[in-house]
Write an enzyme that holds these catalytic residues in place. Structure first.
Site, PDB file in Angstrom:
ATOM      1  N   TYR A  60      25.655  37.793  36.358  1.00  0.00           N
ATOM      2  CA  TYR A  60      26.274  39.114  36.226  1.00  0.00           C
ATOM      3  C   TYR A  60      25.299  40.015  35.489  1.00  0.00           C
ATOM      4  O   TYR A  60      25.353  40.179  34.267  1.00  0.00           O
ATOM      5  CB  TYR A  60      27.589  39.023  35.436  1.00  0.00           C
ATOM      6  CG  TYR A  60      28.737  38.369  36.151  1.00  0.00           C
ATOM      7  CD1 TYR A  60      28.660  37.995  37.496  1.00  0.00           C
ATOM      8  CD2 TYR A  60      29.924  38.116  35.482  1.00  0.00           C
ATOM      9  CE1 TYR A  60      29.717  37.393  38.136  1.00  0.00           C
ATOM     10  CE2 TYR A  60      31.002  37.515  36.122  1.00  0.00           C
ATOM     11  CZ  TYR A  60      30.892  37.154  37.444  1.00  0.00           C
ATOM     12  OH  TYR A  60      31.952  36.553  38.081  1.00  0.00           O
ATOM     13  N   PRO A 208      40.885  39.874  41.314  1.00  0.00           N
ATOM     14  CA  PRO A 208      42.361  39.863  41.372  1.00  0.00           C
ATOM     15  C   PRO A 208      42.959  41.178  41.839  1.00  0.00           C
ATOM     16  O   PRO A 208      44.096  41.202  42.304  1.00  0.00           O
ATOM     17  CB  PRO A 208      42.766  39.573  39.917  1.00  0.00           C
ATOM     18  CG  PRO A 208      41.605  40.026  39.100  1.00  0.00           C
ATOM     19  CD  PRO A 208      40.399  39.718  39.934  1.00  0.00           C
ATOM     20  N   LEU A 216      51.292  48.301  53.912  1.00  0.00           N
ATOM     21  CA  LEU A 216      52.636  47.795  53.646  1.00  0.00           C
ATOM     22  C   LEU A 216      52.728  47.255  52.217  1.00  0.00           C
ATOM     23  O   LEU A 216      53.686  47.535  51.491  1.00  0.00           O
ATOM     24  CB  LEU A 216      53.001  46.705  54.647  1.00  0.00           C
ATOM     25  CG  LEU A 216      54.411  46.098  54.503  1.00  0.00           C
ATOM     26  CD1 LEU A 216      55.471  47.189  54.614  1.00  0.00           C
ATOM     27  CD2 LEU A 216      54.625  45.017  55.552  1.00  0.00           C
TER      28      LEU A 216
END
Length: 280
Positions: A60, A208, A216
């Protein structure tokens, strides 16, 4: 009421809503570097708001901005209750974009690099990240996971996890050493999630808040959010935690405002009506 904490590996109590460090260095793996001072501010505020589980990785990074170094600068000396999870396996390019996979012989060096960059003597949780950007499956994890098990026996690692795996790879790893957590791209593998729940193993979906919410799904989130006086993001995180007591969430951000919004989701309590509406 949703249980707020999880016992990782049976001995580390963590809040189920944690923080993912991927966006500290850049908004995307190929985006421009972010201001490191902003990342430090976000990290310090996250622990002020109750985060005690931070998920990171040595890859990262973007340019000179590296998530592990920001974590060390912001939070070291670390609080006793802070759990830092990291991932090894991918080999990044000089720009920090994961490309190839480490061989078993390279894993010790990667673990030692994580210890140095984070300023730790022992890593709380290390995931073996398998494969590239494709889905899980198709290769054995045994030889590489056995190396991590040796490093755990030496005391360099407290708990082990696997990432981007299917049920076969998960079972293969568990035959070698205890698995404390699984980190996969999606929450759709209900069989693997159920196996984790039955064994007391954490299930941690990365991205997440990503994955392409359909119109929908968005409509359902908005409906419940209006009812609760919350945002759709907060409802999404709360519904994720309501899926299973083994489910952990690690939303990441480089924004203080988004951090506050994400972590406020821990205060939401979804009723049966809310969950029914979300599931359609």
């Amino acid at each position: 009421m949703t249980i707020k904490t999880f016992s990782l590996g049976g001995d580390l109590t963590i809040n189920r809503l944690g923080f993912g460090a991927m966006r500290l260095a850049a908004n995307t793996l190929e985006g421009p570097p972010r201001d490191p001072e902003n990342g430090i501010a976000v990290l310090r505020r996250s622990v002020e708001l109750g985060v005690n589980h931070i998920d990171t990785a040595g890859f990262y990074r973007r340019g000179a901005v590296r998530a592990n170094e920001l974590i060390r600068r912001a939070l070291s000396p670390y609080r006793d209750d802070l759990v830092i999870a990291t991932k090894i396996g991918p080999l990044p390019t000089p720009e920090g974009v994961p490309s190839g996979q480490a061989t078993p012989g390279q894993l010790r060096g990667l673990v030692e690099a994580e210890l140095r960059s984070l300023g730790l003597d022992r890593l709380d949780l290390v995931y073996l990240r398998v494969g590239g950007t494709t889905g899980p499956g198709g290769e054995s994890v045994a030889e590489r996971f056995a190396v991590l098990a040796e490093l755990r026996a030496e005391g360099l690692i407290q708990h082990l996890g696997v990432s981007n795996v299917d049920a076969v790879q998960f079972a293969e790893a568990r035959k070698i050493a205890p698995v404390a957590a699984v980190q996969n791209r999606h929450t759709g593998d209900l069989g693997l999630l159920t196996a984790c729940e039955e064994a007391g193993i954490a299930y941690v979906p990365y991205f997440p808040l990503g994955g392409g919410v359909s119109p929908l799904e968005s409509e359902r989130l908005d409906k419940v959010a209006v009812r609760l006086g919350a945002t759709a993001t907060q409802v999404h995180l709360a519904s994720l935690l309501a899926t299973s007591p083994s489910m952990l969430a690690i939303p990441g951000t480089g924004s203080l405002d988004h951090l506050e919004e994400n972590l406020a989701a821990s205060r939401l309590s979804l009723s049966d009506e809310d969950l029914s509406d979300l599931r359609g």
